[in-house]
Design an enzyme around this catalytic site. Structure first.
Site, mmCIF file in Angstrom:
data_model
loop_
_atom_site.group_PDB
_atom_site.id
_atom_site.type_symbol
_atom_site.label_atom_id
_atom_site.label_comp_id
_atom_site.label_asym_id
_atom_site.label_seq_id
_atom_site.Cartn_x
_atom_site.Cartn_y
_atom_site.Cartn_z
ATOM 1 N N TYR A 33 4.768 -3.347 -6.639
ATOM 2 C CA TYR A 33 5.460 -4.621 -6.494
ATOM 3 C C TYR A 33 4.783 -5.523 -5.485
ATOM 4 C CZ TYR A 33 7.578 -3.496 -1.934
ATOM 5 O OH TYR A 33 7.774 -3.212 -0.613
ATOM 6 N N LYS A 146 1.246 -0.571 -2.639
ATOM 7 C CA LYS A 146 2.595 -1.140 -2.520
ATOM 8 C C LYS A 146 3.451 -0.667 -3.696
ATOM 9 C CE LYS A 146 4.583 -5.539 -0.934
ATOM 10 N NZ LYS A 146 5.356 -5.019 0.185
ATOM 11 N N GLU A 179 3.580 1.080 11.573
ATOM 12 C CA GLU A 179 4.010 -0.270 11.183
ATOM 13 C C GLU A 179 5.540 -0.291 11.133
ATOM 14 O OE1 GLU A 179 2.737 -1.247 7.145
ATOM 15 O OE2 GLU A 179 3.093 0.811 6.476
ATOM 16 N N LEU A 203 0.294 -0.488 5.055
ATOM 17 C CA LEU A 203 0.038 -1.473 4.006
ATOM 18 C C LEU A 203 -0.943 -2.529 4.542
ATOM 19 C CD1 LEU A 203 1.173 -2.206 1.107
ATOM 20 C CD2 LEU A 203 2.314 -4.078 2.290
HETATM 21 N N1 PDD Z 1 7.116 -5.890 2.753
HETATM 22 N N2 PDD Z 1 4.183 -3.009 5.679
HETATM 23 C C1 PDD Z 1 5.155 -2.680 4.824
HETATM 24 C C2 PDD Z 1 5.602 -1.259 4.747
HETATM 25 C C3 PDD Z 1 5.736 -3.668 4.008
HETATM 26 O O1 PDD Z 1 6.696 -3.334 3.125
HETATM 27 C C4 PDD Z 1 5.311 -5.015 4.127
HETATM 28 C C5 PDD Z 1 5.864 -6.112 3.278
HETATM 29 C C6 PDD Z 1 4.306 -5.315 5.074
HETATM 30 C C7 PDD Z 1 3.790 -6.707 5.277
HETATM 31 O O2 PDD Z 1 2.980 -7.123 4.208
HETATM 32 P P1 PDD Z 1 2.835 -8.662 3.817
HETATM 33 O O3 PDD Z 1 2.404 -9.366 5.050
HETATM 34 O O4 PDD Z 1 1.787 -8.641 2.786
HETATM 35 O O5 PDD Z 1 4.177 -9.112 3.331
HETATM 36 C C8 PDD Z 1 3.754 -4.284 5.818
HETATM 37 C C9 PDD Z 1 7.673 -6.743 1.739
HETATM 38 C C10 PDD Z 1 7.780 -8.159 2.122
HETATM 39 C C11 PDD Z 1 8.974 -6.140 1.223
HETATM 40 O O6 PDD Z 1 8.950 -4.952 0.929
HETATM 41 O O7 PDD Z 1 9.975 -6.852 1.072
#
Ligand code: PDD
Length: 281
Positions: A33, A146, A179, A203
């Site tokens: 996703y 992801k 993270e 991620l």
């Molecule tokens: N989450 N790490 C994890 C585990 C995440 O699920 C996310 C993003 C990030 C940040 O990635 P980005 O900057 O590309 O959004 C880091 C999304 C937004 C979610 O699951 O809703």
């Protein structure tokens, strides 16, 4: 401003959208996703999100998918919903097939998207900062992909809420800070911003990459290296980064005050820089 869903080419009100029970995403978590945010009626970092979605599918040996077509469909759906500040959710599963662990034969992937309004539930948190707990990282070995297998993330977030905090920070069994439950993490330590290096344990966040870019533009020293929980506790500033999260300062961790307990200047400057990028894209 309708909240809409898309399933394999069909657009409908979100409440009418249902997927078959034998969707592999539903039964096995066999799906990937992305979440894209829009500001002022424009989706942000679209190319980067679709590139990561494509990579996630390749890493999991999904059948070849025309990512440009899915990107166009997302754009069309977003255009129809006419929501200025939206979260566009895109999920692709390996398809619908009688339940069996092995990959099915040649079947089409199942593409699901939703467009929903982003409501700021706690409008003050960027001013006050948030509190967090640390939690052991019990996720699988490919956190760089992801996928929708988010149970450890869900449990971490709920534990944080149950403890009266806003979020949880994953720390490995041997003490390495990874993270947030849905964000990347930076600390200000020894006069430098420090964040976990890209690896299979985190991620590769799109916001993280933007922050690194902003830092190099502003000549802010950064180190991508491992750091442990004691360095996290001692940090002058701590902040989370993510698509919906943006730059979110953490002012308390496990009941300990971070720095002087106030939102720091690095977080403030990078949040402004991030919003500046949004306007210029
Ligand atoms: N989450 N790490 C994890 C585990 C995440 O699920 C996310 C993003 C990030 C940040 O990635 P980005 O900057 O590309 O959004 C880091 C999304 C937004 C979610 O699951 O809703």
């Amino acid at each position: 401003m309708p909240e809409l869903a898309y399933i394999n080419g069909r657009i409908m009100p979100i409440d009418d959208a249902v997927v078959p029970v034998e969707d592999r995403g539903y039964q096995f978590g066999d799906a990937v996703y992305e979440v894209i945010a829009s500001y002022g009626g424009k989706m942000f970092c679209v190319k980067e999100h679709f590139a990561r979605l494509d990579r996630s599918m390749r890493e999991l040996n999904f059948p070849k998918v025309q990512i440009e077509g899915i990107s166009r469909a997302a754009n069309e759906l977003f255009g129809k919903a006419k929501i200025e500040r939206a979260a566009v959710y895109i999920q692709i599963s390996r398809g619908v097939s009688p339940r069996s662990h092995a990959f099915p034969g040649k079947i089409p992937v199942q593409v699901v998207m939703t467009v929903r309004k982003i409501e700021e539930k706690n409008p003050n948190i960027r001013e006050t900062g948030i509190s967090a707990i640390t939690i052991e990282d019990i996720r699988w070995g490919r956190c760089d992909i992801k996928t929708v297998q988010l149970l450890p993330n869900v449990i971490a977030k709920q534990k944080a809420l149950d403890a009266g905090c806003y979020d949880a920070i994953f720390v490995s069994k041997d003490g390495i800070v990874r993270e947030g439950s849905s964000s990347n993490l930076f600390i200000l330590s020894g006069g430098k911003l420090v964040t976990h290096p890209l690896a299979t344990d985190i991620l590769p966040g799109i916001t993280r990459a933007l922050i690194l870019d902003l830092c190099s533009e502003k000549k802010i020293p950064v180190e991508e290296r491992f750091f442990d929980k004691s360095e996290l506790y001692e940090a002058v500033e701590v902040f989370l980064t993510g698509t919906i999260t943006e730059v979110l300062p953490v002012v308390q961790i496990d009941g300990r005050t971070v720095g002087n307990g106030k939102v720091g200047s690095a977080a403030r400057m990078l949040q402004e820089g991030l919003l500046g990028r949004l306007k210029s894209e």
